[in-house]
Design an enzyme around this catalytic site. Structure first.
Site, PDB file in Angstrom:
ATOM      1  N   CYS A   1     -10.512  18.718  20.716  1.00  0.00           N
ATOM      2  CA  CYS A   1      -9.345  18.293  19.790  1.00  0.00           C
ATOM      3  C   CYS A   1      -8.474  19.449  19.072  1.00  0.00           C
ATOM      4  O   CYS A   1      -8.197  20.910  19.061  1.00  0.00           O
ATOM      5  CB  CYS A   1     -10.376  17.975  18.596  1.00  0.00           C
ATOM      6  SG  CYS A   1     -11.384  16.822  18.840  1.00  0.00           S
TER       7      CYS A   1
ATOM      8  N   ARG B   1      -4.384  20.040  24.066  1.00  0.00           N
ATOM      9  CA  ARG B   1      -6.165  20.062  23.763  1.00  0.00           C
ATOM     10  C   ARG B   1      -6.845  18.934  23.116  1.00  0.00           C
ATOM     11  O   ARG B   1      -8.041  19.132  23.469  1.00  0.00           O
ATOM     12  CB  ARG B   1      -5.765  20.915  22.271  1.00  0.00           C
ATOM     13  CG  ARG B   1      -5.405  22.099  22.268  1.00  0.00           C
ATOM     14  CD  ARG B   1      -5.107  22.362  21.024  1.00  0.00           C
ATOM     15  NE  ARG B   1      -6.805  23.093  20.424  1.00  0.00           N
ATOM     16  CZ  ARG B   1      -7.503  24.349  20.485  1.00  0.00           C
ATOM     17  NH1 ARG B   1      -6.948  25.282  21.037  1.00  0.00           N
ATOM     18  NH2 ARG B   1      -8.591  24.782  20.015  1.00  0.00           N
TER      19      ARG B   1
ATOM     20  N   TRP C   1      -9.716  14.772  20.847  1.00  0.00           N
ATOM     21  CA  TRP C   1     -10.946  14.742  22.782  1.00  0.00           C
ATOM     22  C   TRP C   1     -12.058  14.233  22.687  1.00  0.00           C
ATOM     23  O   TRP C   1     -12.881  15.534  21.789  1.00  0.00           O
ATOM     24  CB  TRP C   1     -11.013  15.886  23.177  1.00  0.00           C
ATOM     25  CG  TRP C   1     -11.610  16.503  24.784  1.00  0.00           C
ATOM     26  CD1 TRP C   1     -10.723  15.817  25.685  1.00  0.00           C
ATOM     27  CD2 TRP C   1     -13.033  16.788  25.316  1.00  0.00           C
ATOM     28  NE1 TRP C   1     -11.447  16.348  26.899  1.00  0.00           N
ATOM     29  CE2 TRP C   1     -12.057  16.663  26.193  1.00  0.00           C
ATOM     30  CE3 TRP C   1     -14.151  17.378  24.749  1.00  0.00           C
ATOM     31  CZ2 TRP C   1     -14.170  17.036  26.978  1.00  0.00           C
ATOM     32  CZ3 TRP C   1     -15.439  17.505  25.292  1.00  0.00           C
ATOM     33  CH2 TRP C   1     -15.295  17.519  26.856  1.00  0.00           C
TER      34      TRP C   1
ATOM     35  N   ASN D   1     -12.101  19.406  14.995  1.00  0.00           N
ATOM     36  CA  ASN D   1     -12.673  20.046  15.893  1.00  0.00           C
ATOM     37  C   ASN D   1     -13.782  20.630  15.911  1.00  0.00           C
ATOM     38  O   ASN D   1     -14.199  21.916  15.305  1.00  0.00           O
ATOM     39  CB  ASN D   1     -11.431  21.081  16.445  1.00  0.00           C
ATOM     40  CG  ASN D   1     -11.747  22.001  17.857  1.00  0.00           C
ATOM     41  OD1 ASN D   1     -12.686  21.185  18.503  1.00  0.00           O
ATOM     42  ND2 ASN D   1     -11.033  22.818  17.921  1.00  0.00           N
ATOM     43  N   GLY D   2     -15.209  20.397  17.045  1.00  0.00           N
ATOM     44  CA  GLY D   2     -16.219  20.520  17.081  1.00  0.00           C
ATOM     45  C   GLY D   2     -16.996  19.283  17.086  1.00  0.00           C
ATOM     46  O   GLY D   2     -16.965  18.712  16.846  1.00  0.00           O
TER      47      GLY D   2
ATOM     48  N   GLU E   1     -11.300  27.702  43.916  1.00  0.00           N
ATOM     49  CA  GLU E   1      -9.924  27.342  43.128  1.00  0.00           C
ATOM     50  C   GLU E   1      -8.687  26.410  43.228  1.00  0.00           C
ATOM     51  O   GLU E   1      -8.003  26.082  43.413  1.00  0.00           O
ATOM     52  CB  GLU E   1      -9.350  28.479  43.114  1.00  0.00           C
ATOM     53  CG  GLU E   1      -8.323  28.831  41.347  1.00  0.00           C
ATOM     54  CD  GLU E   1      -8.309  28.347  40.350  1.00  0.00           C
ATOM     55  OE1 GLU E   1      -9.572  27.667  40.151  1.00  0.00           O
ATOM     56  OE2 GLU E   1      -7.407  27.543  39.621  1.00  0.00           O
TER      57      GLU E   1
ATOM     58  N   LYS F   1      -7.988  23.117  41.846  1.00  0.00           N
ATOM     59  CA  LYS F   1      -6.389  22.384  41.411  1.00  0.00           C
ATOM     60  C   LYS F   1      -6.252  21.194  41.418  1.00  0.00           C
ATOM     61  O   LYS F   1      -5.918  20.295  40.340  1.00  0.00           O
ATOM     62  CB  LYS F   1      -5.742  23.300  41.463  1.00  0.00           C
ATOM     63  CG  LYS F   1      -5.333  24.853  41.293  1.00  0.00           C
ATOM     64  CD  LYS F   1      -4.503  24.862  39.308  1.00  0.00           C
ATOM     65  CE  LYS F   1      -6.081  24.368  38.714  1.00  0.00           C
ATOM     66  NZ  LYS F   1      -6.425  25.619  38.049  1.00  0.00           N
TER      67      LYS F   1
ATOM     68  N   GLU G   1      -8.690  18.529  39.336  1.00  0.00           N
ATOM     69  CA  GLU G   1      -8.690  17.903  38.360  1.00  0.00           C
ATOM     70  C   GLU G   1      -7.019  17.177  38.155  1.00  0.00           C
ATOM     71  O   GLU G   1      -6.533  16.398  36.361  1.00  0.00           O
ATOM     72  CB  GLU G   1      -8.204  19.603  37.537  1.00  0.00           C
ATOM     73  CG  GLU G   1      -7.428  20.504  37.576  1.00  0.00           C
ATOM     74  CD  GLU G   1      -8.175  22.212  36.468  1.00  0.00           C
ATOM     75  OE1 GLU G   1      -7.923  21.294  35.335  1.00  0.00           O
ATOM     76  OE2 GLU G   1      -7.535  23.061  36.978  1.00  0.00           O
TER      77      GLU G   1
ATOM     78  N   HIS H   1     -22.718  24.735  59.093  1.00  0.00           N
ATOM     79  CA  HIS H   1     -24.626  24.037  58.558  1.00  0.00           C
ATOM     80  C   HIS H   1     -24.284  22.929  57.543  1.00  0.00           C
ATOM     81  O   HIS H   1     -24.609  22.996  57.253  1.00  0.00           O
ATOM     82  CB  HIS H   1     -24.074  25.682  57.209  1.00  0.00           C
ATOM     83  CG  HIS H   1     -24.248  26.683  57.949  1.00  0.00           C
ATOM     84  ND1 HIS H   1     -25.712  27.216  59.002  1.00  0.00           N
ATOM     85  CD2 HIS H   1     -23.750  28.289  57.771  1.00  0.00           C
ATOM     86  CE1 HIS H   1     -25.464  28.320  59.610  1.00  0.00           C
ATOM     87  NE2 HIS H   1     -23.816  29.089  58.550  1.00  0.00           N
TER      88      HIS H   1
ATOM     89  N   LYS I   1      -7.606  22.220  27.484  1.00  0.00           N
ATOM     90  CA  LYS I   1      -7.405  23.572  27.536  1.00  0.00           C
ATOM     91  C   LYS I   1      -8.349  23.786  27.617  1.00  0.00           C
ATOM     92  O   LYS I   1      -8.261  24.792  27.717  1.00  0.00           O
ATOM     93  CB  LYS I   1      -6.237  23.738  27.305  1.00  0.00           C
ATOM     94  CG  LYS I   1      -5.817  25.061  27.354  1.00  0.00           C
ATOM     95  CD  LYS I   1      -4.986  24.661  28.966  1.00  0.00           C
ATOM     96  CE  LYS I   1      -4.778  26.646  29.008  1.00  0.00           C
ATOM     97  NZ  LYS I   1      -4.559  26.783  30.638  1.00  0.00           N
TER      98      LYS I   1
HETATM   99  C1  AGP Z   1      -8.326  25.292  34.403  1.00  0.00           C
HETATM  100  O1  AGP Z   1      -7.976  24.730  35.716  1.00  0.00           O
HETATM  101  C2  AGP Z   1      -9.304  24.570  34.178  1.00  0.00           C
HETATM  102  N1  AGP Z   1      -8.614  23.754  33.523  1.00  0.00           N
HETATM  103  C3  AGP Z   1     -10.899  24.889  33.395  1.00  0.00           C
HETATM  104  O2  AGP Z   1     -11.140  25.220  34.598  1.00  0.00           O
HETATM  105  C4  AGP Z   1     -10.722  26.600  32.758  1.00  0.00           C
HETATM  106  O3  AGP Z   1     -10.206  27.416  33.655  1.00  0.00           O
HETATM  107  C5  AGP Z   1     -12.277  26.683  32.421  1.00  0.00           C
HETATM  108  O4  AGP Z   1     -12.042  25.437  31.503  1.00  0.00           O
HETATM  109  C6  AGP Z   1     -12.126  28.328  31.320  1.00  0.00           C
HETATM  110  O5  AGP Z   1     -11.020  28.319  30.105  1.00  0.00           O
HETATM  111  P1  AGP Z   1     -10.605  29.160  29.617  1.00  0.00           P
HETATM  112  O6  AGP Z   1     -10.403  30.343  31.159  1.00  0.00           O
HETATM  113  O7  AGP Z   1     -10.003  29.400  28.330  1.00  0.00           O
HETATM  114  O8  AGP Z   1     -12.200  30.076  28.881  1.00  0.00           O
END
Ligand code: AGP
Length: 606
Positions: A2, A27, A70, A96-97, A479, A483, A486, A502, A601
Site C-alpha cells: 500500500c 505500490r 494492496w 500500510n502494513g 529473470e 518478466k 508478471e 532431465h 512494487k
Molecule cells: C520484479 O520484476 C518484481 N516485481 C519483484 O520480483 C522484485 O524484484 C522483488 O519484489 C524484490 O524487490 P526489491 O528489489 O525492491 O527488494
C-alpha cells in the site's frame, strides 16, 4: 505494498493528494481513498482513475490523507478501502502494513460496545485512538497510547476533525518519509509523490512518530520523547518519475539501461590501476579482506541478480558464495559468523523478507552489506555498509533498469573483492575496460526494439514459454521468464538448458516455444546441443545470440543479436531483449504493464 500520502498546507489539498496517489500507484491499486477533515471521504475499488469518478472535487480543505491499497486482510471492496475511521467519523487513518494483534484489539473494543464496518486489520487503529481520546481528551496523547498497543507493521497517517491541519504519522516496519516544504508539509510511503513539492525529506525510523502542521514538524519516539533528525536532500528529479513521452514506465525504464550503467560506474573505476573505488564500503574494507564467505539475499529479480553475482564472485574474486531468497533465509538455521558477509540486494530497500534476513544475519554477528537503489531506504540504513545503484527511481512494477544496475554493481563489487584476493591487475583492467563498452553495446540492442516487437507479436498466441540458459546466463533464463509471467500472466519457465533432458523436454512440441540465450561464450557448444534437442521435438527457438553468429540461424526460428562482450558481463546485455520481449508481448495483449494484477512494487509484508 500500500501507499500512504498526506498533505497539510494552505493550498487546495484535493489535486495535491490525487497527484500524489497517481505517482504512488505502483505500490497498490486494489482500491484508492481520500479523506479531507471536516469535508468528507471518497473511496473506490481500483486505482486513482476510479477514485476520480467519485465526485472528489466536491471535497474542500487544505489538508488530508490518501491511500492506495494492496489487499492483505479483507477483499478489495469499497468498505475495506482506506481511510478507515472510528465510530464518530472524527479520526481517519491510512495504513500500510499489517496489525498482527488486531483480532484481540477488535474483540476487546467490541466487548465495550464498539462496532466495526470493515474486515480489515486497519480499522482497529482509528477505533483504538478514539477509545483513548474519549478519556484523555488529547489527540496526540491518544495516538501515542494506541501506538503502544499495536503489534505488527505500520506506516500510518492520522487526522482528527477537531484539529484539521494536524497530521500524525508513525512508522514501525513500513516506510514513512516526511517532505518539508514552505508552509506545507507532506507524509508519504516513499519520496516519489513529494518530489514535485520539495526535495527536503526526513526518513522516519521504526518506533518514531511525527506530528506535522503546515509550518511545523516534530518527531518523537513512542514514549513521546522528542528526537532530533537530520533533513536529507533528495537528488532525484521530477522528470525521473514521469513517463517523458513513453507509453509506459516499463518501456522508459528499459530504454534507460545505457544511462543506468553509466550512472552505476561513474567515478567508481580506475582502469589503469585495475581498481574499483566504492565509497560506501570504505569503513568495512578490512573486514571484507578477511571475509570467508558471502551469502547473497534478495527476492524476485534481485534474487536472480544475486545468482549471477555468485558466478561472478566465485570465478573472479575466489570467494565462496551462496544465494538465497529472503523469504526462506531465516526459516532455516543459517550458519553465520563474523567471517560471513550477508549481501542484500534490493531495488526498493524496503522488501520485508530481505530486511528480516539482514536482521537475522546481524543478530548472528555477520557483516551486512546492501546493493540498494533507493537512497535512505530501510535496507540502506540498516546494513553496515553498501553500494547504491544510482539507477534513479523505478516506477514500473516489473523491475528492469534496477536489474541492469544490480548486475553492474555486482561486477564492480567482484573486482573490488577480487583485487584484495587472487585477481591480478590485468584481469581487473580487462573487466573494467569491458564495462566501459557496455553503454554503446546496450544502445545497439535498444535500436532493435521494433524487431523484438514483431517477434513478440508473432508469438502472441502462445500460452507457454520456456527460457533456457547456462552458466552466467542460467539466472537470466529465470529473470526473462519472470518478466513475461508478471506482465503477461503467461506461463513461462526458466530452466538450466542442461536440465532439459532431465524432465522438461517432455513438454516441448510445436506450440511451446523456447527463448534460448545462446551466446558465443564458454558454454556455446553445449547450448547448441541443447537447442538441437528442442528442435528435434519440433519446438520453436528464439535465440539471443552473439552478433555475427550466422550458424545459430540454422537452429533458430528467430534470432535477436547482442554485441559480443566479456562473458561475465554478458547477462547485462542478454536480459535487455528479454525485457523488451515481455513488454511488447504484454502490450500486444492490451495489458497494463506498469501495474500487473495482484502485484505491487514494494513488498513490505512477509
Ligand atoms: C520484479 O520484476 C518484481 N516485481 C519483484 O520480483 C522484485 O524484484 C522483488 O519484489 C524484490 O524487490 P526489491 O528489489 O525492491 O527488494
Amino acid at each position: 505494498m500500500c501507499g500512504i500520502f498526506a498533505y497539510t498546507g494552505n493550498k487546495n489539498a484535493i489535486p495535491i493528494l490525487i497527484d500524489g496517489l497517481t505517482s504512488l500507484e505502483y505500490r497498490g491499486y486494489d482500491s484508492a481513498g481520500i479523506h479531507i477533515p471536516q469535508s468528507g471521504t471518497r473511496k473506490a475499488v481500483g486505482g486513482v482513475s476510479q477514485l476520480k469518478l467519485q465526485n472528489i472535487n466536491s471535497l474542500q480543505g487544505t489538508s488530508g490523507v490518501a491511500h492506495l491499497r494492496w489487499a492483505t486482510h479483507g477483499e478489495p471492496t469499497e468498505i475495506n478501502a482506506h481511510p478507515h475511521h472510528d465510530m464518530s467519523h472524527k479520526i481517519h487513518v491510512v495504513h500500510n502494513g499489517i496489525i498482527e494483534n488486531y483480532k484481540e484489539i477488535k474483540e476487546s473494543l467490541i466487548s465495550q460496545g464498539y462496532t466495526f464496518v470493515s474486515s480489515t486489520d486497519t480499522e482497529v487503529i482509528p477505533q483504538l485512538i478514539a477509545f483513548y481520546l474519549y478519556t484523555l481528551k488529547d489527540f496526540e496523547k491518544a495516538v501515542f497510547e494506541a501506538l503502544n498497543i499495536l503489534r505488527g507493521t505500520y506506516g500510518i497517517a492520522v487526522t482528527y476533525e477537531n484539529e484539521p491541519q494536524k497530521i500524525i504519522t508513525a512508522r514501525c516496519g513500513a516506510p514513512v518519509v516526511l517532505g518539508l516544504g514552505m508552509d506545507e508539509n507532506f507524509v508519504a510511503s516513499d519520496p516519489t509523490p513529494i518530489l514535485r513539492h520539495t526535495k527536503n525529506v526526513i526518513y522516519l525510523s521504526d518506533g518514531e512518530v511525527a506530528i506535522i502542521t503546515p509550518q511545523t514538524h516534530a518527531i518523537y519516539n513512542l514514549k513521546n520523547i522528542p528526537i532530533t533528525k537530520q533533513t536529507e536532500v533528495i537528488d532525484w528529479d521530477v522528470e525521473q518519475v514521469q513517463k517523458n513521452g513513453f507509453d509506459h514506465f516499463m518501456l522508459k525504464e528499459i530504454m534507460e539501461a545505457k544511462e543506468v550503467v553509466q550512472n552505476t560506474i561513474r567515478g567508481r573505476i580506475k582502469i589503469n590501476e585495475g581498481l574499483v573505488k566504492l565509497g560506501g564500503l570504505e569503513l568495512v574494507e578490512d573486514k571484507l579482506k578477511h571475509a570467508k564467505r558471502i551469502i547473497i539475499v534478495g527476492c524476485g529479480t534481485a534474487f536472480y541478480a544475486g545468482l549471477v553475482g555468485e558466478y561472478m564472485l566465485e570465478e573472479h574474486a575466489g570467494i565462496p558464495v551462496e544465494v538465497e531468497v529472503g523469504s526462506e533465509f531465516r526459516y532455516r538455521k543459517p550458519i553465520l559468523d563474523e567471517h560471513t558477509v550477508l549481501l542484500a540486494i534490493s531495488q526498493s530497500g524496503e522488501t520485508a523478507d530481505t530486511l528480516e534476513a539482514i536482521r537475522e544475519a546481524k543478530r548472528k554477528g555477520a557483516l551486512t552489506l546492501g546493493i540498494v537503489n533507493t537512497v535512505g531506504s530501510t535496507i540502506a540504513r540498516e546494513t553496515d555498509a553498501g553500494i547504491y545503484n544510482h539507477a534513479g527511481p523505478e516506477i514500473g512494477v516489473a523491475s528492469t533498469k534496477a536489474f541492469i544496475s544490480q548486475l553492474t554493481a555486482l561486477v564492480l563489487f567482484t573486482v573490488f573483492m577480487g583485487r584484495t584476493r587472487s585477481m591480478n591487475i590485468s584481469v581487473a583492467k580487462e573487466i573494467l575496460n569491458e564495462i566501459t563498452t557496455l553503454p554503446d553495446k546496450i544502445e545497439k540492442i535498444l535500436l532493435q526494439k521494433d524487431t523484438i516487437k514483431s517477434i513478440a507479436e508473432k508469438y502472441s498466441t502462445s500460452r507457454d514459454f520456456l527460457y533456457i540458459g547456462r552458466k552466467y546466463n542460467y539466472p537470466i533464463a529465470f529473470e526473462g521468464a519472470l518478466k513475461l509471467k508478471e506482465v503477461s500472466y503467461i506461463h513461462a519457465e526458466g530452466y538450466g538448458a542442461g536440465e532439459m533432458k532431465h524432465g522438461p523436454l517432455a513438454m516441448i512440441d510445436q506450440d511451446f516455444p523456447s527463448l534460448a540465450i545462446t551466446l558465443q561464450d564458454s558454454v556455446y557448444e553445449k547450448m547448441i546441443s541443447n537447442i538441437q534437442e528442442i528442435k528435434a521435438r519440433k519446438g520453436k527457438i528464439i535465440s539471443i545470440a552473439t552478433e555475427g553468429d550466422r550458424v545459430i540461424q540454422e537452429y533458430s526460428n528467430d534470432v535477436i543479436y547482442v554485441p559480443s562482450v566479456h562473458e561475465m558481463l554478458s547477462p547485462i546485455l542478454a536480459i535487455i531483449p528479454l525485457q523488451l520481449f515481455a513488454y511488447y508481448f504484454a502490450v500486444t495483449k492490451g495489458l497494463d504493464v506498469d501495474k500487473p494484477r495482484n502485484l505491487a512494487k514494494s513488498v513490505t509484508v512477509e
